[in-house]
Design an enzyme around this catalytic site. Structure first.
Site, PDB file in Angstrom:
ATOM      1  N   GLN A 103       0.624  -1.096   0.160  1.00  0.00           N
ATOM      2  CA  GLN A 103       0.029   0.093   0.083  1.00  0.00           C
ATOM      3  C   GLN A 103       0.933   1.256  -0.202  1.00  0.00           C
ATOM      4  O   GLN A 103       0.346   2.158  -0.434  1.00  0.00           O
ATOM      5  CB  GLN A 103      -0.834   0.055   1.157  1.00  0.00           C
ATOM      6  N   ARG A 143      -9.162  -0.575   7.318  1.00  0.00           N
ATOM      7  CA  ARG A 143     -10.064   0.300   6.683  1.00  0.00           C
ATOM      8  C   ARG A 143     -10.398   1.563   7.513  1.00  0.00           C
ATOM      9  O   ARG A 143     -11.813   1.947   7.895  1.00  0.00           O
ATOM     10  CB  ARG A 143     -11.287  -0.317   6.202  1.00  0.00           C
ATOM     11  N   CYS A 144      -9.659   2.351   8.208  1.00  0.00           N
ATOM     12  CA  CYS A 144      -9.750   3.369   9.103  1.00  0.00           C
ATOM     13  C   CYS A 144      -8.557   4.067   9.164  1.00  0.00           C
ATOM     14  O   CYS A 144      -7.541   3.606   8.908  1.00  0.00           O
ATOM     15  CB  CYS A 144     -10.388   3.054  10.288  1.00  0.00           C
ATOM     16  N   GLU A 198     -13.131   4.842   4.185  1.00  0.00           N
ATOM     17  CA  GLU A 198     -13.108   4.356   5.539  1.00  0.00           C
ATOM     18  C   GLU A 198     -14.429   4.744   6.174  1.00  0.00           C
ATOM     19  O   GLU A 198     -14.625   3.981   7.344  1.00  0.00           O
ATOM     20  CB  GLU A 198     -11.821   4.470   6.134  1.00  0.00           C
TER      21      GLU A 198
END
Ligand code: FES
Ligand code: FES
Lengths: 169, 806
Positions: free
Chosen positions: B237, B384-385, B760
């Site tokens: 990522q 996902r935050c 997110e």
């Protein structure tokens, strides 16, 4: 090299005759990806749960991590690379997935498409519920399925000569 | 078609710029099986690596015997910590300032920890070899419960830290303590509680889970001995960060490392960190002189490459009798596992947990976080935050419901009463953030109207009465959530990773014929950057998005960027794109002025070119300007038309939203049916509404999974339970609810295009919405807080404990 004996397999993949020697323990997904360089089908679990490796074998959906290459001897296998129409245009499902935003990372997509193809051949005009049930063997981590359902409905409509009215959400 | 007669609207539409539901560029290859993911890449002579892993959670390693494995034909090498020691690579520094064993150095501290790396001619032989390696263990006592980690007699989990009373983030209170992080005015907060009319206190736990993208973590390392160059393909990522880390560890100069992140099959935070598999593949390639691929399987993914959450939040709110909040006090016990390898900005050991005041105007607050070691997998990624923002949102959103219950107030009304008001923005929170913009009342009201909130409450009341009369076995829950996120890390003044400021970057190059290639430091894992980044450029520069190619993930060609996670791409890289485009536009204006023989100041921008003010017939399109830039640039001006921007954001962005979940629970089976889920998101300016809604669907599905069953569990021996898709809950299309999406638009005032990021939000806001619905359903029967996850068994257990099963 390994001393395990290899045995011959002969099958049809995306319409082409293929003959190779393989170890008996070679999984079909590895055979497709590594021996034939058909890397469309993916590996998400190797335990038959995710469906990323789904291909069509003699008209049935099969998770190719669940089967040995030698078990496909004599069979006809279609992978996502063989999904497009004979004239080179995209299959209605490929079009539908793009139009309805039925994919994000794309990792589940080849398996989803191949599963949906068999689903539509068995049930050409499925309801939303039937689609959801029909793709329950294929996991997607990205889309939440809602637009995959629409993508399949889009394709069903197109294959039935109708225009699909709804937009991607 | 005659170019002259097309309307302005047609010119605009042709661009497919911002606001357009542009179909995705990526889909063309993905739907034909032509994506290129790491495991699709083959290099000549490629070998495969695989790990021998610990069967115990805590043990000394007495002996490793690889002789049988090495004798197996096709096995090329077996690497253990002994082999890594001379290279100084048996331990590696973590992003959080700790160190982590690459391969177990005499001791294992969590189950499935990496012990040896087998390199063989193919994956099957590597697997055979693993079975032949003998490891002799001496078991040690195990700690899995973070609440026991700091007991006086707790076993020492990190002998390598013996005597170190100070860690990367200050003093350590105990041999298993990592750090304490505090923020806020403690005495003012204590005063608020001392004087409060009403208080609540609850331990709110957010269980351990895992991002589990469909593609696991993997890499392919290829070292060229002659050139001294390393090429590393991987599921990264943050490819540039990986390059810097690889260079620092391996001592290979950074310019001789080529990191390439090809297509990535989902990330959700899992693919931010640097894992043992990457280091071992690099070493194996250097040692063997051949390319080495490492692909983890699902069990390895779920049990070793990171985890998320495991935050235990003792939460207190002080309030007046009529429901005005006056103080917030939170203590977090954070279970970081065997090593502190949390993926947070370096100075933030608890991420941005201090967003825990949420959407509410708390005059005072105090937060303390204690991190501890346990015998569990290390990691601590933001699933996902943004960093620990989901934990913070869950904490405050559950606590507000608990307060509402205590006050006998409606939870939506309580929120409305305490929202930060529109005119208070930019708003300074009690825990140190400056919220950029928001209109919470507007968003909440829109959501309540859309879902018919008051009617639902009336229906619920009637159902509760019917339940009490024994007419139904179903109870109804309405989950209310209003979350505020903090994303877009971040400003160099407070955010860095290993000393590198958290900017991001874009380079845009217009070719003579008016098409564009643009490269960014971000890296899509399914978010569709190739589609949306082109839309920003299309609007800024008036070139159709279809004529713009976006390239990410190759560190040789892309400008340095910190990567994609924490919803930072749109707030940071998206801003860099707009700023780079504006540099080009400035130069284009000079060229247009030259071509039209007017002053720059006599020109104005109009969709796809510059026109002379007051004389709209005199126009130079960007395409014409591009040609001129290479063909006849104004005297004294450099030829060419390209620009780079490194964007250091002045502030974070603060997306928000109102989520409602309506659920019916069968108390006899524990099964919760989601009747409706409505999500209103405000992410500022919307670049591609189709992609935004897709992101919301996906994030909500993850939230549904987490709240309703997804968990990485351990037994008391430290055996990881359910690290396979058999046990780890990933919803199928059948369980997944139907999602209703909606929006308001409050642009970010400091972002060049006003966008805030959205990927997110649904995970952050979704989890408390589901959990609040379960709690809301049972609340009238006397419960105050039911811990997640709410799978059918646990929900059934709640009903049983309440005596509902007769
Ligand atoms: S890889 Fe075959 S089902 Fe997951
Ligand atoms: S699109 Fe990523 S898993 Fe389905």
């Amino acid at each position: 090299m390994s001393e395990i004996d290899t045995i011959p397999v002969s099958l049809t993949v995306n319409g082409r005759k293929v003959q190779r020697f393989v170890e008996p323990r070679t999984l079909l997904i590895h055979f497709l990806r590594e021996e034939l360089n058909l890397t469309g089908a993916h590996i998400g679990c190797e335990t038959s749960h995710c469906g990323a490796c789904t291909v069509e074998i003699d008209g049935a959906s099969v998770k190719s991590c669940t089967m040995f290459a030698v078990q496909a001897n004599g069979a006809s296998v279609t992978t996502v690379e063989g999904l497009a129409n004979a004239d080179g245009t995209l299959h209605a499902l490929q079009e539908g997935f793009r139009q309805m935003h039925g994919l994000q990372c794309g990792f589940c997509t080849p398996g989803m498409l191949m599963r949906a193809k068999v689903l539509l051949s068995e049930n050409p005009d499925p309801t939303e519920e039937e689609i959801r049930f029909g793709i329950a063997g294929n996991l997607c981590r990205c889309t939440g399925y809602q637009n995959i359902v629409k993508a399949i409905q889009y394709a069903a409509a197109k294959l039935n000569g109708r225009t699909y009215q709804e937009a991607a959400e | 078609m005659n170019e002259m007669v097309i309307t302005r609207a047609e010119r605009e539409a042709r661009l497919e710029g911002m606001g357009c539901k542009r179909k995705r560029v990526e889909d063309v290859r993905f739907t034909q099986g032509k994506g290129q993911y790491v495991d699709d890449i083959k290099l000549p002579g490629m070998l495969h690596g695989d790990f021998v892993r610990s069967q115990y959670a805590h043990a000394n390693i007495k002996r490793i015997d690889a002789s049988k494995a090495l004798a197996l034909p096709g096995v090329v090498a077996v690497i253990t910590a002994e082999e890594l020691k001379p290279l100084g690579l048996h331990w590696m520094p973590t992003l959080a300032g700790d160190v982590q064993a690459v391969l177990a150095d005499g001791r294992v501290s969590f189950q499935n920890q990496e012990i040896a790396f087998v390199v063989a001619e193919n994956r099957y032989i590597a697997d055979d070899a693993i079975q032949l390696i003998e490891v002799e263990y001496e078991e040690l006592p195990v700690i899995v419960d973070p609440f026991r980690a700091m007991d006086p007699d707790a076993p020492v989990l990190r002998p390598d830290l013996a005597g170190k009373t100070t860690g990367a983030h200050g003093p350590r209170k105990h041999h298993n303590h990592i750090f304490e992080w505090t923020i806020g005015d403690k005495s003012a907060t204590d005063d608020a509680f001392a004087n409060a009319e009403v208080t609540i206190k609850e331990l709110i736990s957010y269980h351990r889970t895992h991002p589990s993208p469909l593609e696991t973590c993997q890499c392919l390392a290829s070292f060229d001995k002659i050139k001294g160059e390393l090429t590393l393909y991987g599921t990264f990522q943050a490819p540039h960060v990986i390059r810097t880390v690889a260079s620092l560890l391996s001592k290979i100069p950074e310019h001789k490392i080529h990191v390439i992140a090809p297509d990535i099959g989902g990330g959700f935070g899992n693919k931010v960190g640097a894992y043992a598999g990457y280091i071992c593949s690099i070493v194996a390639s250097i040692v063997t002189g051949l390319p080495v691929k490492w692909v983890e399987d699902r069990m390895e993914n779920l049990s070793t490459t990171s985890f998320a959450r495991d935050y235990h939040m003792t939460t207190e709110i002080a309030a007046t009798k009529d429901g005005k909040v006056t103080g917030l006090r939170v203590h977090v016990l954070a279970d970081h596992g065997a090593f502190d390898s949390c993926a947070d900005p370096s100075k933030w050991p608890a991420g941005f947990m201090n967003i825990v005041t949420g959407s509410y105007d708390f005059p005072v607050a105090h937060l303390a976080v204690d991190g501890v070691y346990t015998n569990k997998a290390p990691g601590g990624v933001a699933y996902r935050c943004s960093f620990r923002v989901t934990e913070a949102a869950y904490c405050i959103e559950r606590a507000m419901d608990i307060l509402a219950q205590k006050l006998g107030m409606d939870p939506a009304d309580l929120r409305m009463k305490n929202f930060i008001r529109r005119e208070q923005f930019p708003y300074q929170s009690a825990l140190g953030w400056e919220y950029d913009s928001g209109d919470y009342h507007l968003a909440m009201q829109k959501a309540m109207d859309a879902i018919g909130y008051r009617e639902l409450r009336a229906e619920q009341k009637a159902k509760q009465e019917a339940f009490r009369r024994g007419e139904t076995r179903e109870i109804m829950g309405i989950g209310v959530t209003f979350f505020t996120e903090i994303v877009g890390a971040g400003p160099s003044k407070n955010c860095d990773i290993l000393g590198v400021a958290m900017f991001d970057s874009a380079e845009i190059r217009i070719h003579p014929t008016g098409s564009i290639i643009a490269r960014m430091g971000s890296k899509s894992q399914g978010q569709g950057h190739e589609t949306t980044w082109a839309q920003i450029i299309a609007t800024e520069l008036g070139i159709p998005a279809d004529d713009i190619m976006i390239e990410e993930g190759n560190t040789d060609t892309a400008p340095y960027g910190l990567g994609t996670y924490g919803s930072r791409s749109t707030p940071v890289a998206g801003a860099a794109i707009a700023m780079a485009a504006r540099k080009i536009k400035n130069k284009a204006q000079m060229i247009a002025a030259h071509l039209l023989e007017v002053s720059e100041y006599d020109l104005e921008w109009d969709i796809d070119g510059f026109r002379v003010k007051g004389n709209p017939e005199r126009v130079k399109t960007m395409k014409e300007i591009a040609w001129a830039a290479y063909n006849s640039p104004p005297p004294g001006l450099e030829p060419g038309l390209e620009a780079v921007n490194y964007y250091d954001p002045p502030n974070m962005t603060y997306p928000f939203g109102a989520y409602f979940c309506v659920m019916d629970i069968d108390v006899d089976t524990g099964v919760a049916k989601i009747r409706r889920f409505y999500a209103l998101d405000d992410c500022g300016t919307r670049i591609n509404p189709m992609i935004i809604e897709g992101q919301v669907h996906g994030g909500l599905t993850e939230a549904f999974a987490i709240a309703m069953g997804q968990e990485i569990k351990y037994d008391e021996m430290g055996n990881v339970q359910g690290a396979s898709f058999m046990d780890f809950f990933l919803p199928t299309a059948v369980e997944t609810p139907h999602w209703e999406t909606d929006f308001t638009v409050t642009p970010s005032p400091h972002h060049p295009i006003g966008a805030k990021g959205v990927g997110e939000s649904p995970n952050v806001g979704g989890v408390p919405a589901f959990s609040n619905a379960v709690n809301d359903a049972f609340g009238f029967l006397g419960t105050t807080h039911i811990q997640m996850p709410h799978d059918a068994w646990r929900v059934w257990e709640v009903a049983r404990r309440l005596g509902l099963h007769g």
